[in-house]
Design an enzyme around this catalytic site. Structure first.
Site, PDB file in Angstrom:
ATOM      1  N   HIS A 185       0.752  -1.031   0.094  1.00  0.00           N
ATOM      2  CA  HIS A 185       0.037   0.116   0.067  1.00  0.00           C
ATOM      3  C   HIS A 185       0.853   1.162  -0.189  1.00  0.00           C
ATOM      4  CE1 HIS A 185      -3.221  -2.688   1.730  1.00  0.00           C
ATOM      5  NE2 HIS A 185      -3.493  -2.581   0.240  1.00  0.00           N
ATOM      6  N   ALA A 186       0.622   2.057  -1.197  1.00  0.00           N
ATOM      7  CA  ALA A 186       1.743   3.270  -1.427  1.00  0.00           C
ATOM      8  C   ALA A 186       2.100   4.045  -0.316  1.00  0.00           C
ATOM      9  CB  ALA A 186       1.339   3.712  -2.671  1.00  0.00           C
ATOM     10  N   ARG A 187       0.799   4.549   0.373  1.00  0.00           N
ATOM     11  CA  ARG A 187       1.197   5.393   1.612  1.00  0.00           C
ATOM     12  C   ARG A 187       1.460   4.980   2.663  1.00  0.00           C
ATOM     13  NH1 ARG A 187      -5.686   5.989   1.682  1.00  0.00           N
ATOM     14  NH2 ARG A 187      -5.986   4.107   2.785  1.00  0.00           N
ATOM     15  N   GLU A 188       1.727   3.902   2.736  1.00  0.00           N
ATOM     16  CA  GLU A 188       2.272   3.194   4.297  1.00  0.00           C
ATOM     17  C   GLU A 188       3.626   3.223   4.110  1.00  0.00           C
ATOM     18  OE1 GLU A 188       0.172  -0.531   4.036  1.00  0.00           O
ATOM     19  OE2 GLU A 188      -1.794   0.572   4.259  1.00  0.00           O
ATOM     20  N   ARG A 243      -3.274   4.605  -2.219  1.00  0.00           N
ATOM     21  CA  ARG A 243      -2.928   3.301  -1.772  1.00  0.00           C
ATOM     22  C   ARG A 243      -2.792   2.111  -2.755  1.00  0.00           C
ATOM     23  NH1 ARG A 243      -5.551  -0.145   2.378  1.00  0.00           N
ATOM     24  NH2 ARG A 243      -6.484  -1.912   1.439  1.00  0.00           N
ATOM     25  N   TYR A 317      -1.514   1.692   9.259  1.00  0.00           N
ATOM     26  CA  TYR A 317      -1.284   1.867  10.561  1.00  0.00           C
ATOM     27  C   TYR A 317      -2.266   0.898  11.592  1.00  0.00           C
ATOM     28  CZ  TYR A 317      -4.898   5.500  10.543  1.00  0.00           C
ATOM     29  OH  TYR A 317      -6.015   6.209  10.164  1.00  0.00           O
ATOM     30  N   GLU A 391       0.566  -4.495  10.949  1.00  0.00           N
ATOM     31  CA  GLU A 391       0.254  -3.044  10.834  1.00  0.00           C
ATOM     32  C   GLU A 391       1.134  -2.369  11.765  1.00  0.00           C
ATOM     33  OE1 GLU A 391      -1.841  -1.751   8.762  1.00  0.00           O
ATOM     34  OE2 GLU A 391      -3.048  -3.513   8.266  1.00  0.00           O
TER      35      GLU A 391
HETATM   36 ZN   LIG Z   1      -1.812  -1.519   4.255  1.00  0.00          ZN
END
Ligand SMILES: [Zn+2]
Length: 425
Positions: A185-188, A243, A317, A391
């Site tokens: 997931h790109a934003r993580e 994401r 998260y 997470e």
């Molecule tokens: Zn994720």
């Protein structure tokens, strides 16, 4: 629950995003709320569509705690407040939080010699995608007789999905695999940094710490810090909250498939969306994203080789250690008791340095349903002994935009957890 999620996702489609002069999405004035609809989920469903809220995450695990984190654009704040939902403010100004992450730092590469480890200062800031690749090369050349750079296919836009393979005294490809995927997931962003920190610790300590040496002598590690390079780059150039991957599809202008709802096992169930605009869009067919094909093919090879001992898909998260299954809240893995105790004790080890608390348990029952997710495929198809998702920090205050000064502490606490896990699994 399913329809609520779809509605949130459809709502996010309609957001009229503002861009700055560099073409980056401006999140100034967006507020993030944690909404606890309680008994009035149906009303929440009916009311949310008009808010143009961005779906960040939600927790379905326990009814009384069921909540949704949503980012509301400034023009719809008064409408949101008018709904009088039970909610708390997680973030007053998402734009300010993004600024707090800091600018992407310069990475000079290993300055000493080819054999020198990169500086730990790598973990004081976030970096551009190309620098992640340079960092990986530098780590590899500092450990050249026990490692090699690997690739796992290509992204939709044609980027190689890059990683590193580490081994110990038994030689290359001689032991069961530990397989890590970061940043699907790109934003993580914290997830690739933590995966790199674990790599760093394994490499830096192999020759001077007998415990660390024992990990690499027992397992072959296959580590891919960024398995969604197109999406990751897009979060850096254009939209920090992106994401999915960047795959286009015929018949829709919506872009992106959720690579972690695309695994070809229990693919068309609850916890994924058939709507191309949704944050959890599962694709037209099971396994039809190039990124999934790449990381799945490598996993299949490892499974058919010496087997997969441990797989972890790294996310943020929420601070969870999630065991199988995601597709069902009632299905139970055969070694569930052992998984439970390992996850709990790993969480205790993570808590040692800073007291950070992780919740543990099966994905669906603990967090939410995830049809087509990685840990179910790796567990049932690849027969991995432990197929987990973790997470990372935090629990919502900063969410995806974790300040850069939390990168190193997050790495340190997770390394403590992994040392426990590698020694006891
Ligand atoms: Zn994720």
């Amino acid at each position: 629950m399913k329809s609520l999620h779809l509605l949130l996702s459809v709502a996010s489609l309609a957001v009229a995003l503002r861009l700055d002069r560099r073409g980056k999405v401006v999140y100034d004035g967006y507020k993030i709320f944690r909404v606890t609809p309680g008994e009035s989920v149906a009303d929440f469903e009916a009311q949310l569509e008009s808010l143009e809220a961005i779906d960040l995450t939600h927790n379905h695990g326990h009814v009384e705690e069921e909540h949704f984190d949503i980012a509301v654009p400034p023009e719809n704040l008064s409408a949101f407040e008018g709904l009088n939902l039970t909610s708390e403010v997680l973030t007053d100004d998402l734009g300010a939080d993004i600024a707090l992450e800091g600018e992407l730092a310069e990475y000079p590469g290993s300055e000493l010699s080819a054999a020198a480890l990169p500086s730990l200062s790598w973990f004081n800031a976030y970096h551009a995608y190309d620098d992640h690749l340079t960092f990986l090369k530098d780590i590899q050349s500092s450990f050249s007789s026990n490692s090699e750079l690997i690739t796992a296919g290509k992204s939709f836009e044609g980027r190689a999905i890059q990683g590193i393979h580490l081994w110990g005294s038994g030689g290359k490809d001689s032991k069961p695999a530990v397989y890590f995927n970061g940043n699907v997931h790109a934003r993580e962003w914290i997830s690739s940094k933590v995966v790199e920190y674990l790599t760093y610790q394994l490499v830096a300590n192999y020759n001077n710490d007998t415990t660390v040496k024992s990990f690499l002598d027992k397992y072959d590690f296959y580590i891919l810090p960024i398995v969604n390079p197109d999406g990751f780059l897009y979060t850096q150039t254009t939209n920090r909250l992106w994401r999915k991957n960047r795959q286009t599809r015929s018949g829709t202008s919506a872009i992106g498939t959720d690579v972690n709802r695309n695994w070809p096992y229990k693919w068309d169930g609850e916890g994924s969306s058939t709507s191309p605009g949704s944050e959890t869009y599962r694709g037209v067919a099971a396994g039809d994203t190039p990124e999934n094909t790449g990381i799945r093919t490598l996993g299949d090879q490892l499974a058919n080789g010496n087997g997969i001992k441990l797989y972890i898909d790294w996310h943020s998260y929420g601070q969870y250690i999630l065991t199988p299954y995601g597709y069902s809240c009632s299905a139970v893995v055969s070694n569930q008791a052992k998984q439970n105790s390992l996850a709990k004790n790993t969480a205790s080890a993570i808590a040692k340095p800073y007291g950070t608390r992780f919740t543990t348990g099966p994905t669906c029952a603990t967090l939410y349903a995830t049809a087509g997710g990685s840990n179910d495929y790796v567990t049932d198809v690849n027969k991995a002994e432990y197929g987990w998702a973790i997470e990372l920090r935090d629990t919502g205050r900063n969410g995806f935009t974790l300040p850069a000064n939390q990168i190193l502490p997050t790495g340190i606490e997770i390394w403590e957890g992994m040392k426990y896990l590698f020694a006891n699994m």
